[in-house]
Design a protein around this motif. Structure first.
Motif, PDB file in Angstrom:
ATOM      1  N   ASP A   1      -9.230 -41.810 -15.648  1.00 19.49           N
ATOM      2  CA  ASP A   1      -9.556 -40.427 -16.006  1.00 19.49           C
ATOM      3  C   ASP A   1      -8.923 -40.019 -17.327  1.00 19.49           C
ATOM      4  OD1 ASP A   1      -7.066 -40.644 -14.777  1.00 19.49           O
ATOM      5  OD2 ASP A   1      -7.232 -38.752 -13.679  1.00 19.49           O
TER       6      ASP A   1
ATOM      7  N   GLU B   1      -9.757 -40.060 -22.009  1.00 18.53           N
ATOM      8  CA  GLU B   1      -9.415 -38.943 -22.882  1.00 18.53           C
ATOM      9  C   GLU B   1      -8.503 -39.373 -24.022  1.00 18.53           C
ATOM     10  OE1 GLU B   1      -8.002 -35.632 -20.558  1.00 18.53           O
ATOM     11  OE2 GLU B   1      -9.696 -35.762 -19.173  1.00 18.53           O
TER      12      GLU B   1
ATOM     13  N   GLN C   1     -16.967 -38.423 -18.879  1.00 17.63           N
ATOM     14  CA  GLN C   1     -15.981 -38.135 -19.919  1.00 17.63           C
ATOM     15  C   GLN C   1     -16.614 -38.189 -21.308  1.00 17.63           C
ATOM     16  OE1 GLN C   1     -13.195 -36.817 -19.693  1.00 17.63           O
ATOM     17  NE2 GLN C   1     -11.788 -37.729 -18.215  1.00 17.63           N
TER      18      GLN C   1
ATOM     19  N   ARG D   1     -15.387 -32.902 -18.353  1.00 13.80           N
ATOM     20  CA  ARG D   1     -14.057 -33.317 -17.919  1.00 13.80           C
ATOM     21  C   ARG D   1     -13.797 -33.009 -16.451  1.00 13.80           C
ATOM     22  NH1 ARG D   1      -8.149 -31.088 -20.035  1.00 13.80           N
ATOM     23  NH2 ARG D   1      -6.986 -33.014 -19.572  1.00 13.80           N
TER      24      ARG D   1
ATOM     25  N   HIS E   1     -12.960 -35.662 -13.382  1.00 10.16           N
ATOM     26  CA  HIS E   1     -11.717 -35.654 -12.616  1.00 10.16           C
ATOM     27  C   HIS E   1     -11.968 -35.397 -11.129  1.00 10.16           C
ATOM     28  CE1 HIS E   1      -8.442 -36.100 -15.578  1.00 10.16           C
ATOM     29  NE2 HIS E   1      -9.308 -35.585 -16.428  1.00 10.16           N
TER      30      HIS E   1
END
Length: 309
Positions: free
Chosen positions: A204, A208, A231, A236, A240
């Motif tokens: 996750d 990023e 992503q 986002r 998640h």
């Protein structure tokens, strides 16, 4: 199609399916290929650490490689060629490329300790296999005990033009991804693809930090591909939320010593492989552990219906 620095998306690490008597299960190999493609794989990696590569005969390794290359068509197949000796590495690397592999993955041997030893080893390995073969650095200090700093990785990349990808499995490792992307931004390291492992446990936030995708064998490759896609699309919270639903099972699968047994058991229940057998020596789940995994799958199904399949 040769591997290059633009590689991204989902490259599952394929387990090697065996029958209960220890033979390679060709039927399950075909099923694995079909399920990985259905999950949106953009490539695949075979003969990795979780693929039980050291337990295979050279001819078996090449046969598995050829089957995946045929099944994946024009999509890239990366072949793990790590070996105690460079002669064995060269044989498998050249043979795999002759079959149509896109590139190879090389892990450092556990005896390496200094930066000079690490960079020197990769120079020798590339001299052995040939600089015409694209290769992936496997950075997995938790298992291999070799610590590669971002500067060492940069040196390997800059000294070896055939290096096009890093399989990032450091833990903690988020800052390493940031440092490598900063090197690229400032122009001190050419761009490479970064795909991440560790069972997807940090995917996750790895995305990023600048990762290009996942290269790991978690038993739900669909989830890995979805997290990468979400992503990249800037969604986002959705990424998640999906990741969080799988986290208890991912954590359970990451236990040292039984992780492959958990992974194969779940993949067997999901119909990816016919048996969860490992070639000896191998671990096995107790009845209690299987019940715990079943419980986690039932809980996961509340959030992701694919856990029922």
């Amino acid at each position: 199609m040769l591997l290059d620095a633009s590689a991204s998306g989902l490259f599952p690490i394929a387990p090697t399916p065996f029958t209960p008597d220890g033979k390679i299960d060709d039927g399950s190999l075909d099923t694995l290929i079909a399920r990985y493609l259905a999950a949106g794989a953009t490539g695949v990696t075979v003969l990795g650490i979780m693929g039980e590569a050291p337990k295979l005969e050279p001819e078996e390794s090449l046969a598995i490689t050829a089957r995946f290359i045929a099944g994946f068509g024009r999509l890239p197949v990366i072949v793990g060629v790590s070996a105690p000796g460079l002669a064995a590495m060269r044989w498998l690397a050249r043979a795999a490329m002759d079959k149509g592999a896109a590139g190879v993955m090389i892990a450092p041997p556990p005896a390496l300790r200094t930066d000079d030893q690490i960079t020197g080893y990769y120079r020798q390995a590339i001299e052995a296999i040939g600089s015409d073969i694209p290769f992936v650095i496997q950075d997995y200090p938790l298992t291999l005990t070799v610590q590669m700093t971002p500067k060492v990785i940069r040196q390997i990349v800059e000294e070896n033009p055939s290096c096009v990808m890093l399989k990032h499995e450091d833990w903690p490792g988020l800052e390493k991804i940031t440092a490598l992307r900063a090197f690229q931004k400032e122009g001190s390291m050419r761009p490479i693809s970064i795909l991440t492992g560790n069972g997807g446990l940090f995917l996750d936030f790895e995305m990023e930090r600048g990762a290009d995708g996942a290269m790991t064998g978690y038993a739900f490759p669909e989830m890995l591909g979805d997290v990468v896609r979400l992503q990249k699309a800037g969604e986002r919270d959705k990424a998640h939320d999906l990741f969080d639903a799988h986290l208890p099972l991912m954590r359970y699968e990451q236990q040292q010593g039984v992780g492959l047994a958990v992974r194969k058991y779940v993949m067997m229940k999901r119909g990816f492989i016919a048996s969860d057998a490992q070639r000896k020596p191998g671990s096995a789940l107790s009845a209690t552990a299987r019940a715990e995994v079943d419980y986690l799958l039932a809980r996961l199904a509340r959030h992701d219906p694919r856990a029922l399949v």
